[in-house]
Design an enzyme around this catalytic site. Sequence first.
Site, PDB file in Angstrom:
ATOM      1  CE  LYS A 262      -1.831   5.185   6.976  1.00 26.59           C
ATOM      2  NZ  LYS A 262      -2.714   4.077   6.769  1.00 26.59           N
ATOM      3  CG  PHE A 263       3.047  10.072   3.394  1.00 29.64           C
ATOM      4  CD1 PHE A 263       3.486  11.356   3.127  1.00 29.64           C
ATOM      5  CD2 PHE A 263       3.203   9.094   2.422  1.00 29.64           C
ATOM      6  CE1 PHE A 263       4.074  11.667   1.909  1.00 29.64           C
ATOM      7  CE2 PHE A 263       3.792   9.398   1.207  1.00 29.64           C
ATOM      8  CZ  PHE A 263       4.226  10.689   0.955  1.00 29.64           C
TER       9      PHE A 263
END
Length: 498
Positions: A262-263
């Site tokens: 996840k960013f």
Amino acid sequence: MSDHTPTPVRVRLAPSPTGLPHVGIIRNAIFNWLMARHYGGQFVFRLEDTDQARLVPGSAQALYDTLRWLGLDYDEGPDIGGPHAPYVQSERLDRYREVVDRLIAEGHAYQCFCSQERIQEVREARRQANIHPHGYDRHCRALSLEERNRRAAEGEAHVVRFATPLDGDTTFQDEVRGAITYANRELDDHVLLKSDGFPTYQLANVVDDHLMEITHVIRSEEWLPSTPRHVLTYRVLGWEPPKFVHPALLMGRDPQSGKISKFSKRHGAQFVREYEEQGYLTEALVNFLALLGWAPGGDREIMTREEMIQLFSLEGINPSPSVFDLEKLTWMNGVYIRSLSEAELVRRCLPFLQKAGLVSEAPGEVEQAYVTQVLKLEQERMKTLAEAPALTDFFFRDEPELDEAAVTKRLRQPQAGSVLDAVTRRLEAASTWDVEALEQAVNAASEELGVKKADVIHPTRVAATGRGVGPGLFETLWVLGRERVLARLRKARALAPA
Ligand code: GLU
């Protein structure tokens, strides 16, 4: 899709004011904005501030400002009003209350008087015993409506929960993912109204999307598990649900391991305004973020806003994860910087040069013209506006900072003294100070000494700029001007052997 899309299209961005605007929110804003503009519909901004404990002062304003900075104009919203005002959920409590009362009366919702402690215990016990759904055990659902109404009227603290069907499935269509089915037994009786009288997201979101006549809900994948709850609510209220679209979450690639997750901060700045500080252009950011989860078809990448609006379609939204690649953003930013007009280039770079103390706060005409010449020379090489000071400071400082390695390599050399002497003499003698005359002066010096042109160019560059690389030498000398160049060459002479 285009043929069947109802008009007018009404889409919305419904952020919670819980901090600075994050890259993911803005990516969603772009999709919604493109959708509205493509179909000539409306883009609504609604503030979902029902979780009062998580509010961060100033974040609503930061959202308005950021959308404006990026040119993502909305047609209705808290700060501009509109036919469905107010657009702030905490100002709409009566509407949610009305819907909750109706749901209770019709048996689709019920008051729950269980204490937090009890709910915690039940949740933990069910989780350990793996009883589905995890979460609340529907204890108060068994109480009679009379008893619940009486206790509530007596002022007993309570929440209101949705009476989720105990069996069966809930299926809905996601416009890009297709049909999605959830088993109702996996859904607990979620809270609609909290004990403080505020609705939860699950309720307020549905009520407002309905009342605001939203036709398409485009929001990130993390809200997908909430959608069956929303769909069930629409159904019992007899309301037509909007169409749902859930683009994939933003991901990032770990620079070391190449792993995708996840960013997060490790992959790039989280908050959109940080990119402003780092010298990214709004054009590049909007173009780059739009491509995270949307493909216009073909291998098109660089697009103007108008092109994106024209090409946008929900079919182009990709439900598989999109990876935020900072290098690509930086590349794209360079492309946009190169395409800026002279005046725009100056306008965008000026704040960075001023902040670095290289240019005065209110440059006059002469200074402005000098800045323009300088920036034009560096435009090709600049990938972010924030690089402008480091790339150009030798144009502005009285004394250029010396790059020691370049000085050693080019000036502390046996030949350097005679090269600088010859070039200085030729430049002093030049009758005009233009690129052609400067080139001739350098050529003449190399012929006089019988050395290659490059052997004159390199030491001259280091002497005049303090560094070993830069834009074309003749253009650089021309912009620096005769006095500055000659003074620097004379001074650098002392660095070369006698
Ligand atoms: N308030 C939610 C958020 O902060 C909105 C989600 C939705 O668009 O439904 O993202």
